[in-house]
Design a protein around this motif. Structure first.
Motif, PDB file in Angstrom:
ATOM      1  N   ILE A  10       0.838  -1.191   0.000  1.00  0.00           N
ATOM      2  CA  ILE A  10       0.000   0.000   0.000  1.00  0.00           C
ATOM      3  C   ILE A  10       0.874   1.243   0.000  1.00  0.00           C
ATOM      4  O   ILE A  10       1.973   1.269   0.531  1.00  0.00           O
ATOM      5  N   HIS A  11       0.357   2.317  -0.575  1.00  0.00           N
ATOM      6  CA  HIS A  11       1.001   3.616  -0.528  1.00  0.00           C
ATOM      7  C   HIS A  11      -0.054   4.597  -0.050  1.00  0.00           C
ATOM      8  O   HIS A  11      -1.065   4.833  -0.718  1.00  0.00           O
ATOM      9  N   LEU A  12       0.188   5.191   1.110  1.00  0.00           N
ATOM     10  CA  LEU A  12      -0.827   6.001   1.749  1.00  0.00           C
ATOM     11  C   LEU A  12      -0.402   7.464   1.768  1.00  0.00           C
ATOM     12  O   LEU A  12       0.665   7.802   2.277  1.00  0.00           O
ATOM     13  N   PRO A  13      -1.229   8.383   1.262  1.00  0.00           N
ATOM     14  CA  PRO A  13      -0.887   9.793   1.332  1.00  0.00           C
ATOM     15  C   PRO A  13      -0.979  10.284   2.767  1.00  0.00           C
ATOM     16  O   PRO A  13      -1.792   9.823   3.549  1.00  0.00           O
ATOM     17  N   LEU A  14      -0.123  11.234   3.134  1.00  0.00           N
ATOM     18  CA  LEU A  14      -0.152  11.804   4.467  1.00  0.00           C
ATOM     19  C   LEU A  14      -0.957  13.095   4.448  1.00  0.00           C
ATOM     20  O   LEU A  14      -0.850  13.908   3.546  1.00  0.00           O
ATOM     21  N   LEU A  15      -1.763  13.312   5.478  1.00  0.00           N
ATOM     22  CA  LEU A  15      -2.556  14.508   5.591  1.00  0.00           C
ATOM     23  C   LEU A  15      -1.877  15.471   6.544  1.00  0.00           C
ATOM     24  O   LEU A  15      -1.302  15.075   7.552  1.00  0.00           O
ATOM     25  N   ALA A  16      -1.932  16.742   6.248  1.00  0.00           N
ATOM     26  CA  ALA A  16      -1.275  17.730   7.100  1.00  0.00           C
ATOM     27  C   ALA A  16      -1.980  17.825   8.447  1.00  0.00           C
ATOM     28  O   ALA A  16      -3.213  17.791   8.548  1.00  0.00           O
ATOM     29  N   ASN A  17      -1.175  17.952   9.506  1.00  0.00           N
ATOM     30  CA  ASN A  17      -1.680  18.170  10.859  1.00  0.00           C
ATOM     31  C   ASN A  17      -2.624  17.099  11.357  1.00  0.00           C
ATOM     32  O   ASN A  17      -3.560  17.357  12.117  1.00  0.00           O
ATOM     33  N   VAL A  18      -2.433  15.857  10.909  1.00  0.00           N
ATOM     34  CA  VAL A  18      -3.250  14.747  11.412  1.00  0.00           C
ATOM     35  C   VAL A  18      -2.624  14.231  12.697  1.00  0.00           C
ATOM     36  O   VAL A  18      -1.436  13.943  12.735  1.00  0.00           O
ATOM     37  N   PRO A  19      -3.390  14.138  13.802  1.00  0.00           N
ATOM     38  CA  PRO A  19      -2.805  13.644  15.053  1.00  0.00           C
ATOM     39  C   PRO A  19      -2.389  12.185  14.919  1.00  0.00           C
ATOM     40  O   PRO A  19      -3.031  11.409  14.244  1.00  0.00           O
ATOM     41  N   LEU A  20      -1.307  11.840  15.607  1.00  0.00           N
ATOM     42  CA  LEU A  20      -0.815  10.463  15.555  1.00  0.00           C
ATOM     43  C   LEU A  20      -1.783   9.525  16.250  1.00  0.00           C
ATOM     44  O   LEU A  20      -1.991   8.405  15.831  1.00  0.00           O
ATOM     45  N   ILE A  21      -2.378   9.978  17.361  1.00  0.00           N
ATOM     46  CA  ILE A  21      -3.242   9.124  18.163  1.00  0.00           C
ATOM     47  C   ILE A  21      -4.704   9.448  17.901  1.00  0.00           C
ATOM     48  O   ILE A  21      -5.118  10.600  17.968  1.00  0.00           O
ATOM     49  N   ARG A  22      -5.482   8.437  17.593  1.00  0.00           N
ATOM     50  CA  ARG A  22      -6.915   8.614  17.388  1.00  0.00           C
ATOM     51  C   ARG A  22      -7.574   8.878  18.737  1.00  0.00           C
ATOM     52  O   ARG A  22      -7.266   8.231  19.730  1.00  0.00           O
ATOM     53  N   VAL A  23      -8.465   9.857  18.801  1.00  0.00           N
ATOM     54  CA  VAL A  23      -9.121  10.200  20.057  1.00  0.00           C
ATOM     55  C   VAL A  23     -10.016   9.059  20.501  1.00  0.00           C
ATOM     56  O   VAL A  23     -10.858   8.581  19.748  1.00  0.00           O
ATOM     57  N   ARG A  24      -9.816   8.592  21.731  1.00  0.00           N
ATOM     58  CA  ARG A  24     -10.637   7.529  22.286  1.00  0.00           C
ATOM     59  C   ARG A  24     -11.664   8.154  23.226  1.00  0.00           C
ATOM     60  O   ARG A  24     -11.531   9.296  23.639  1.00  0.00           O
ATOM     61  N   ARG A  25     -12.638   7.393  23.615  1.00  0.00           N
ATOM     62  CA  ARG A  25     -13.623   7.841  24.577  1.00  0.00           C
ATOM     63  C   ARG A  25     -12.931   8.160  25.895  1.00  0.00           C
ATOM     64  O   ARG A  25     -12.252   7.330  26.477  1.00  0.00           O
ATOM     65  N   ASN A  26     -13.031   9.422  26.369  1.00  0.00           N
ATOM     66  CA  ASN A  26     -12.467   9.872  27.637  1.00  0.00           C
ATOM     67  C   ASN A  26     -10.941   9.821  27.677  1.00  0.00           C
ATOM     68  O   ASN A  26     -10.348   9.866  28.739  1.00  0.00           O
ATOM     69  N   GLN A  27     -10.269   9.711  26.537  1.00  0.00           N
ATOM     70  CA  GLN A  27      -8.818   9.645  26.547  1.00  0.00           C
ATOM     71  C   GLN A  27      -8.272  10.080  25.199  1.00  0.00           C
ATOM     72  O   GLN A  27      -8.726   9.623  24.155  1.00  0.00           O
ATOM     73  N   VAL A  28      -7.302  10.991  25.204  1.00  0.00           N
ATOM     74  CA  VAL A  28      -6.717  11.486  23.964  1.00  0.00           C
ATOM     75  C   VAL A  28      -5.444  10.729  23.616  1.00  0.00           C
ATOM     76  O   VAL A  28      -5.228  10.334  22.492  1.00  0.00           O
ATOM     77  N   ARG A  29      -4.579  10.491  24.601  1.00  0.00           N
ATOM     78  CA  ARG A  29      -3.285   9.874  24.336  1.00  0.00           C
ATOM     79  C   ARG A  29      -2.956   8.899  25.465  1.00  0.00           C
ATOM     80  O   ARG A  29      -3.291   9.138  26.612  1.00  0.00           O
ATOM     81  N   CYS A  30      -2.326   7.804  25.129  1.00  0.00           N
ATOM     82  CA  CYS A  30      -1.998   6.829  26.158  1.00  0.00           C
ATOM     83  C   CYS A  30      -0.652   6.193  25.879  1.00  0.00           C
ATOM     84  O   CYS A  30      -0.238   6.089  24.736  1.00  0.00           O
ATOM     85  N   GLU A  31       0.043   5.790  26.929  1.00  0.00           N
ATOM     86  CA  GLU A  31       1.347   5.129  26.829  1.00  0.00           C
ATOM     87  C   GLU A  31       1.466   4.119  27.951  1.00  0.00           C
ATOM     88  O   GLU A  31       1.039   4.398  29.070  1.00  0.00           O
ATOM     89  N   PRO A  32       2.132   2.987  27.751  1.00  0.00           N
ATOM     90  CA  PRO A  32       2.541   2.471  26.442  1.00  0.00           C
ATOM     91  C   PRO A  32       1.377   1.820  25.727  1.00  0.00           C
ATOM     92  O   PRO A  32       0.468   1.289  26.360  1.00  0.00           O
ATOM     93  N   GLN A  33       1.387   1.860  24.413  1.00  0.00           N
ATOM     94  CA  GLN A  33       0.306   1.309  23.616  1.00  0.00           C
ATOM     95  C   GLN A  33       0.543  -0.173  23.346  1.00  0.00           C
ATOM     96  O   GLN A  33       1.598  -0.558  22.885  1.00  0.00           O
ATOM     97  N   LEU A  34      -0.467  -0.992  23.627  1.00  0.00           N
ATOM     98  CA  LEU A  34      -0.362  -2.434  23.403  1.00  0.00           C
ATOM     99  C   LEU A  34      -0.957  -2.847  22.068  1.00  0.00           C
ATOM    100  O   LEU A  34      -0.466  -3.771  21.423  1.00  0.00           O
ATOM    101  N   GLY A  35      -2.049  -2.204  21.663  1.00  0.00           N
ATOM    102  CA  GLY A  35      -2.703  -2.622  20.431  1.00  0.00           C
ATOM    103  C   GLY A  35      -3.905  -1.751  20.114  1.00  0.00           C
ATOM    104  O   GLY A  35      -4.094  -0.686  20.703  1.00  0.00           O
ATOM    105  N   ARG A  36      -4.713  -2.234  19.162  1.00  0.00           N
ATOM    106  CA  ARG A  36      -5.875  -1.468  18.714  1.00  0.00           C
ATOM    107  C   ARG A  36      -7.087  -2.397  18.568  1.00  0.00           C
ATOM    108  O   ARG A  36      -6.979  -3.500  18.025  1.00  0.00           O
TER     109      ARG A  36
END
Length: 325
Positions: A10-36
């Motif tokens: 696959i070749h995926l275009p990058l979008l400007a200013n797209v956050p790395l982490i998808r917003v989750r319910r009641n949580q914006v960013r988390c560490e360490p990430q185990l999976g999706r």
């Protein structure tokens, strides 16, 4: 084979200013990430949510929910409860066991740097691939007037002489077949005399395995994640299958567009180091560190700096010298 491979690469275009982490319910960013989470069925987390160490699943009707585990690239069906770390541990930076505290796990480098007395095959980057006609590239040898590329298996073989450091797979030669091991040699010549060489082994994954990987990648693409997240999830799948060729090319395409995401460069550095290419890894780690500093991303800065320390250690390892054959 060509159609199946094109589905996976696959070749995926990058979008400007797209956050790395998808917003989750009641949580914006988390560490360490185990999976999706990649399937419906959990009360607390939506499909596409990132799961971190300590998170607990609450699955509907006593069933299970499917999780992409970043450290293994596997899809796990999990019931309610805390994510078991024996099944999905925190993803490590570089999978190679070679480090200052475990020199027994180190692999001797195949060759030297650009302009050395021995060619070093750069690509294919690993022994496993989906590409039945891989491009072959290598480092230049000081004083070399030509190079001979030789490919052989128990079924067939061919060789070509070139005066540059890359060779597109010849269209008039038989392509690699799934499940068949191949050896690629690159000989350096001075005035018609071979004086050094490098070799690598390549095996195209079976059709069944390629189809499995294609289905996993389709599941990830169907989540509709931001492009950078999709790339990193696909990287986990490729890396689990030792498909460094596919993931390095994917990450190179992503960073070539001028991305400001330090994670993409740092992961590309990790993959180069797994491919025993510390020089290439160092450049990516330096870029990642610079971008992490400017964006005040302390987590990625720490990972990039750790990568640079591994490169420094790796460069102290002895190299293997191959005499002419």
């Amino acid at each position: 084979m060509c159609c199946l491979t094109s589905l996976i690469l696959i070749h995926l275009p990058l979008l400007a200013n797209v956050p790395l982490i998808r917003v989750r319910r009641n949580q914006v960013r988390c560490e360490p990430q185990l999976g999706r989470i990649i399937s419906k069925g959990d009360k607390r987390f939506e499909v596409g949510s990132l799961i971190c160490q300590g998170d607990e699943l609450e699955v509907l009707n006593g069933g299970s929910v499917q999780l992409l585990c970043f450290s293994s690239g596997k899809f796990l069906n999990l019931p309610s409860g805390t994510i078991p770390l024996d099944k999905c541990a925190e993803s490590e930076q570089v999978s190679s066991p070679c480090n200052p505290s475990n020199t027994d796990g180190c692999r001797i480098q195949k060759g030297g740097t650009e302009g050395s007395d021995e060619p070093t095959i750069i690509s294919p980057y690993s022994t496993s691939t989906l590409n039945s006609r891989p491009e072959i590239t290598w480092t230049a040898v000081k004083g070399a007037t030509s190079y001979k590329v030789k490919v052989k298996s128990y079924e067939f073989g061919w060789e070509k002489v070139v005066n540059q450091t890359r060779l597109a797979y010849p269209s008039d030669e038989k392509e690699f077949q799934p499940g068949t091991p191949y050896t690629i040699y690159v000989f350096a010549y001075i005035d018609g005399e071979a004086f050094s060489y490098d070799e690598t082994f390549v095996d195209v994954l079976s059709v069944a395995k390629q189809e499995q990987i294609a289905q996993k990648i389709k599941r990830i693409k169907d989540l509709g994640l931001p492009p950078d997240e999709t790339i990193l999830d696909v990287d986990a799948i490729y890396t689990a299958e030792n498909l460094l060729n596919e993931t390095i090319e994917m990450l190179k395409t992503a960073t070539a567009t001028g991305s400001r995401n330090p994670t993409l460069y740092r992961v590309l550095g990790d993959r180069y180091l797994e491919g025993k290419l510390p020089k290439e890894a160092k450049l990516e780690y330096l870029t990642a560190a610079s971008l992490a500093k400017s964006s005040k991303n302390s987590k990625e800065l720490q990972k990039a700096q750790s990568g640079l320390k591994l490169v420094e250690f790796y460069n102290q390892l002895p190299t293997r010298t191959n005499p002419p054959q």
